[in-house]
Scaffold this active site. Sequence first.
Site, PDB file in Angstrom:
ATOM      1  N   HIS A  80     -14.247  -0.821  -9.491  1.00 19.28           N
ATOM      2  CA  HIS A  80     -14.785   0.564 -10.469  1.00 19.28           C
ATOM      3  C   HIS A  80     -16.688   0.851 -10.296  1.00 19.28           C
ATOM      4  CE1 HIS A  80     -15.437   3.496 -14.230  1.00 19.28           C
ATOM      5  NE2 HIS A  80     -16.605   2.367 -13.968  1.00 19.28           N
ATOM      6  N   CYS A  81     -17.478   2.014  -9.782  1.00 18.71           N
ATOM      7  CA  CYS A  81     -18.599   1.415  -9.192  1.00 18.71           C
ATOM      8  C   CYS A  81     -19.231   1.855 -10.819  1.00 18.71           C
ATOM      9  CB  CYS A  81     -18.647   1.652  -8.549  1.00 18.71           C
ATOM     10  SG  CYS A  81     -20.967   1.571  -8.381  1.00 18.71           S
TER      11      CYS A  81
END
Length: 348
Positions: free
Chosen positions: A180-181
């Site tokens: 997850h960025c």
Amino acid sequence: MDFLTLFGIYVAVVLTCIFLVCKYSGQQHNPFNTLLSYVSKVVAPVTPQWLQRFSRWIFHRLFHQRSNIFIYLHIFLEGAVYAEFTYEVFGFCREMDTTLTSLSVPYVLLVIKTFFFYLCINTDPGTVTQKKVSSLIHIYPYDRRLFHPGVSCETCRLVKPARSKHCRLCNRCVQRFDHHCVWVNNCVGAGNTRYFLLYLLSVCAMALDVALLTGDMLLHAVLRSGLLRASYMDAYGQQQPTGPLFVVQHLFMTFPRIVFMLGFVIFVFFLLAGYTLFHSFLAVVNQTSNEWYKSRGFVCRHCHPAPGADDLCGPVPDHSKRFYYSRGLLGNLREIFFPPQAPQKKAN
């Protein structure tokens, strides 16, 4: 030179912290966590309870919940760099006969980067739903090392396809989950990995081009000023030739905003270049960062607070079989840019 010394110390401390975070991320016992725990114990007794609760809330809000804050920060920093580049560097470069074609490249790269940035944010990374799960299961085989058949997500109540993972920030399972960025406020998975890679490459190219043009401008400014052949009187009244440190100090005094902008861009380039090389390597061997960490027994303590079926703790798997899903260089890149689709059921 005191200013340069303090600035050098600042850069060294920042780089050291970044190195420790990158090197020891995912491990429970590491120097960074030890130092953080020690500082917390020392500061906690003299810190008001409301401030401690507020700090924990801010940290949780930034890193453990979906938020657009980092998107806004990304846009702000990018806008600040381009504002300075346009306001000062562009004009100086034109005076030094830099071609408009060369000066237009950063803006072209900005448009390309913005396009991929938008796609990273808005493209579905490959959400596993009740409607699609039965077909997604057949895309990848279970390696029975990192991914096992029959394992269900406790939150989504769905059987987990191989290479998928539940993201607690997005509250969904993602096919071929990478990570997850926070900078795009989205997961990186089967649906948008190609956009994420192109986004990283375009950011690196953009930072490198801005740094080269700015560095070339400063170099021409030094050459035109004749500083390299000049001399100065030291504190003892003796004439000394100017050296590199004197030139750097002169640039700080003459072009402070440009020099700080250049330092920031160079820092971002090297940081992202390493990150881009890492993800390029993963693409070449057809592995996700989630699988890379799992294969080494690392774990996100927030996502895995206790041992479970999908816990990353436990024995480190056989490293000789780490690239289980590799299909060769061309096959791996084709899978990144043209993700395999779930087989369609034949109509009766």
